[in-house]
Design a protein around this motif. Structure first.
Motif, mmCIF file in Angstrom:
data_model
loop_
_atom_site.group_PDB
_atom_site.id
_atom_site.type_symbol
_atom_site.label_atom_id
_atom_site.label_comp_id
_atom_site.label_asym_id
_atom_site.label_seq_id
_atom_site.Cartn_x
_atom_site.Cartn_y
_atom_site.Cartn_z
ATOM 1 N N ARG A 199 0.811 -1.215 0.000
ATOM 2 C CA ARG A 199 0.000 0.000 0.000
ATOM 3 C C ARG A 199 0.849 1.272 0.000
ATOM 4 N N LEU A 200 1.856 1.259 0.833
ATOM 5 C CA LEU A 200 2.658 2.474 0.982
ATOM 6 C C LEU A 200 3.765 2.565 -0.048
ATOM 7 N N GLY A 201 4.043 1.446 -0.683
ATOM 8 C CA GLY A 201 5.155 1.456 -1.619
ATOM 9 C C GLY A 201 6.475 1.556 -0.907
ATOM 10 N N VAL A 202 6.457 1.134 0.385
ATOM 11 C CA VAL A 202 7.697 1.180 1.145
ATOM 12 C C VAL A 202 8.584 0.050 0.658
ATOM 13 N N GLU A 203 9.787 0.382 0.386
ATOM 14 C CA GLU A 203 10.701 -0.634 -0.139
ATOM 15 C C GLU A 203 11.335 -1.419 0.992
ATOM 16 N N ILE A 204 10.510 -2.057 1.738
ATOM 17 C CA ILE A 204 11.064 -2.908 2.792
ATOM 18 C C ILE A 204 10.610 -4.329 2.542
ATOM 19 N N LEU B 9 18.927 -6.491 1.456
ATOM 20 C CA LEU B 9 18.066 -7.419 2.196
ATOM 21 C C LEU B 9 16.747 -7.629 1.452
ATOM 22 N N SER B 10 16.266 -8.843 1.491
ATOM 23 C CA SER B 10 14.972 -9.137 0.872
ATOM 24 C C SER B 10 13.858 -8.581 1.775
ATOM 25 N N ALA B 11 12.664 -8.527 1.202
ATOM 26 C CA ALA B 11 11.510 -8.046 1.977
ATOM 27 C C ALA B 11 11.301 -8.909 3.216
ATOM 28 N N GLU B 12 11.456 -10.198 3.050
ATOM 29 C CA GLU B 12 11.253 -11.111 4.180
ATOM 30 C C GLU B 12 12.295 -10.867 5.275
ATOM 31 N N ALA B 13 13.520 -10.585 4.842
ATOM 32 C CA ALA B 13 14.577 -10.340 5.830
ATOM 33 C C ALA B 13 14.293 -9.053 6.607
ATOM 34 N N PHE B 14 13.766 -8.027 5.894
ATOM 35 C CA PHE B 14 13.386 -6.786 6.578
ATOM 36 C C PHE B 14 12.284 -7.052 7.599
ATOM 37 N N ASP B 15 11.297 -7.822 7.157
ATOM 38 C CA ASP B 15 10.184 -8.118 8.066
ATOM 39 C C ASP B 15 10.675 -8.850 9.307
ATOM 40 N N ASP B 16 11.570 -9.799 9.084
ATOM 41 C CA ASP B 16 12.102 -10.543 10.231
ATOM 42 C C ASP B 16 12.793 -9.600 11.210
ATOM 43 N N GLU B 27 21.402 -8.825 10.219
ATOM 44 C CA GLU B 27 21.818 -7.751 11.132
ATOM 45 C C GLU B 27 23.193 -7.214 10.727
ATOM 46 N N ASP B 28 24.072 -8.114 10.340
ATOM 47 C CA ASP B 28 25.414 -7.696 9.914
ATOM 48 C C ASP B 28 25.335 -6.832 8.655
ATOM 49 N N HIS B 29 24.482 -7.272 7.725
ATOM 50 C CA HIS B 29 24.325 -6.505 6.497
ATOM 51 C C HIS B 29 23.777 -5.109 6.801
ATOM 52 N N LEU B 30 22.824 -5.077 7.693
ATOM 53 C CA LEU B 30 22.190 -3.803 8.051
ATOM 54 C C LEU B 30 23.213 -2.830 8.642
ATOM 55 N N ALA B 31 24.115 -3.380 9.408
ATOM 56 C CA ALA B 31 25.128 -2.531 10.036
ATOM 57 C C ALA B 31 26.033 -1.887 8.991
ATOM 58 N N GLU B 32 26.172 -2.560 7.858
ATOM 59 C CA GLU B 32 27.087 -2.063 6.822
ATOM 60 C C GLU B 32 26.386 -1.240 5.753
ATOM 61 N N CYS B 33 25.128 -1.564 5.488
ATOM 62 C CA CYS B 33 24.464 -1.016 4.309
ATOM 63 C C CYS B 33 23.544 0.163 4.657
ATOM 64 N N ALA B 34 23.937 1.342 4.238
ATOM 65 C CA ALA B 34 23.142 2.541 4.541
ATOM 66 C C ALA B 34 21.801 2.520 3.817
ATOM 67 N N THR B 35 21.762 1.959 2.625
ATOM 68 C CA THR B 35 20.527 1.911 1.849
ATOM 69 C C THR B 35 19.453 1.118 2.599
ATOM 70 N N CYS B 36 19.837 -0.054 3.053
ATOM 71 C CA CYS B 36 18.886 -0.900 3.778
ATOM 72 C C CYS B 36 18.496 -0.258 5.101
ATOM 73 N N ARG B 37 19.477 0.359 5.740
ATOM 74 C CA ARG B 37 19.197 1.021 7.021
ATOM 75 C C ARG B 37 18.195 2.152 6.834
ATOM 76 N N ASN B 38 18.339 2.888 5.740
ATOM 77 C CA ASN B 38 17.415 3.992 5.470
ATOM 78 C C ASN B 38 15.993 3.492 5.246
ATOM 79 N N LYS B 39 15.900 2.363 4.550
ATOM 80 C CA LYS B 39 14.561 1.805 4.318
ATOM 81 C C LYS B 39 13.901 1.404 5.634
ATOM 82 N N LEU B 40 14.703 0.800 6.471
ATOM 83 C CA LEU B 40 14.179 0.379 7.770
ATOM 84 C C LEU B 40 13.786 1.598 8.613
ATOM 85 N N ASP B 41 14.627 2.603 8.566
ATOM 86 C CA ASP B 41 14.344 3.818 9.336
ATOM 87 C C ASP B 41 13.086 4.511 8.824
#
Lengths: 204, 156
Positions: A199-204, B9-16, B27-41
């Motif tokens: 829905r949000l298009g969030v790339e997660i 990170l895959s969508a499933e990995a983010f969800d986890d 978690e290790d990847h997240l610590a290194e990768c600013a792109t993935c960290r930004n998505k999570l943030d």
């Protein structure tokens, strides 16, 4: 609430490793539970928010919040102190909400009183200092979209999502409060997150 | 993407990770990768804004009735007046029933159907109740069905 229900909720709390820690926690919590006005002040808004956004019914949230605090106060001797008061109250609120949703009387009043969350109004409560003015409109849209997505989730998914990401309970706590397997809780969370991503298009 | 990672990170990995059961590798990847960290943030920021806005809205709603209740009421009814008004209301509601002409028929006990109109109206009302009930909670057995409210009344 029946004492057995409160006992069950008390058992649902996540045990702390040290018994002494639990005992001191219980003493502090019972002291907190002794003052119903303080309970209302500290937990009232949070309980109302949880039930409002879980059921979409602010009227029900008001009733449930009052019942929850009253039942917690009356049953405070059953609180074992092995989880936070906040977690305990959330469990009681969920049980009371279920009772209301099951009742015919609720259904009758729900058709009579059709109040709902005004999502535009809600989004206007985004703190202005939290984001820059330029991003304020964008943030409002995202919050509104998030709420609309929550509305479209199944009741279980929505409740579990809010327990996790608003009430900040762990999967184990949610599992025990709802009497649902931890894997089922995770599945609901995965599905809710997937729906939100779509829905949000969030790339997660 | 960081120099240390070739895939995000895959969508499933983010969800986890969001659920609190992220793998060590994620978690290790997240610590290194600013792109993935930004998505999570970004998701966490959305949730934070939602939580603050919904709590603010709830508090505002809570404050509304209290503000009204603090006002001095225009008229404070006394218990005696209240009882009097209740008695008057009961009399007014009861009179039409008591004085309703019953053209030679057997006296009968008042029932719900006495004041609800025609059979067609009752059937229409029942159907409406059933529709509303189904719309409110389609997954739950209809109360109308459960208690056989739609069945036609048996003749005496």
């Amino acid at each position: 609430m029946a004492a057995s229900t409160i006992d069950a909720l008390a058992m649902a709390c996540t045990p702390l490793p040290a018994v002494e820690s639990a005992l001191s926690g219980r003493r502090a919590a019972i002291s907190e539970l002794d003052d119903i006005d303080a309970l209302e002040k500290k937990h009232g808004a949070r309980l109302r928010r949880f039930v409002t956004y879980s059921t979409g019914d602010p009227d029900l949230a008001e009733t449930v919040a009052q019942d929850t605090l009253l039942r917690a106060y009356k049953g405070r001797e059953n609180f074992r102190g092995d989880c936070s008061v906040s977690t305990w109250l959330t469990g009681i609120a969920i049980n009371i909400t279920r009772e209301h949703l099951r009742s015919v009387r609720f259904k009758f009043w729900r058709q009579v009183r059709t109040t709902a969350v005004d999502v535009d109004e809600m989004a206007s409560f985004i703190p202005s200092d939290a984001v820059s003015p330029e991003r304020q409109l964008l943030a409002k849209e995202r919050v509104k979209n998030l709420y609309k997505t929550l509305e479209e989730l199944s009741p279980n998914q929505r409740t579990i999502f809010l327990m996790k990401f608003s009430e900040e309970l762990s999967v184990d706590e949610i599992s025990k409060i709802l009497g649902m397997g931890a894997n089922t809780v995770r599945t609901h969370l995965h599905r809710a997150l997937k729906a939100i991503r779509a829905r949000l298009g969030v790339e997660i | 993407m960081t120099p240390h990672s070739t895939t995000h990170l895959s969508a499933e990995a983010f969800d986890d990770i969001l659920i609190g059961m992220g793998s060590r590798e994620a978690e290790d990847h997240l610590a290194e990768c600013a792109t993935c960290r930004n998505k999570l943030d970004a998701f966490r920021e959305d949730m934070s804004l939602f939580n603050e806005a919904s709590l603010g809205w709830t508090r505002a709603k809570m404050a509304q009735p209290r503000a009204v209740s603090r006002r001095q009421p225009f008229f404070v009814p006394s218990p005696v007046l209240g009882l009097g008004a209740l008695a008057m209301l009961l009399i007014m509601l009861g009179l039409p029933t008591v004085h309703r002409p019953n053209a030679g028929g057997m006296p009968h006990a008042p029932t719900v159907s006495d004041s609800s109109g025609s059979a067609e109206q009752i059937a229409a009302d029942n159907q409406l109740m059933k529709d509303v009930d189904a719309a409110i909670n389609p997954d739950e057995a209809s109360v109308v069905d459960q208690y056989h409210l739609m069945e036609s009344p048996k003749s005496h």
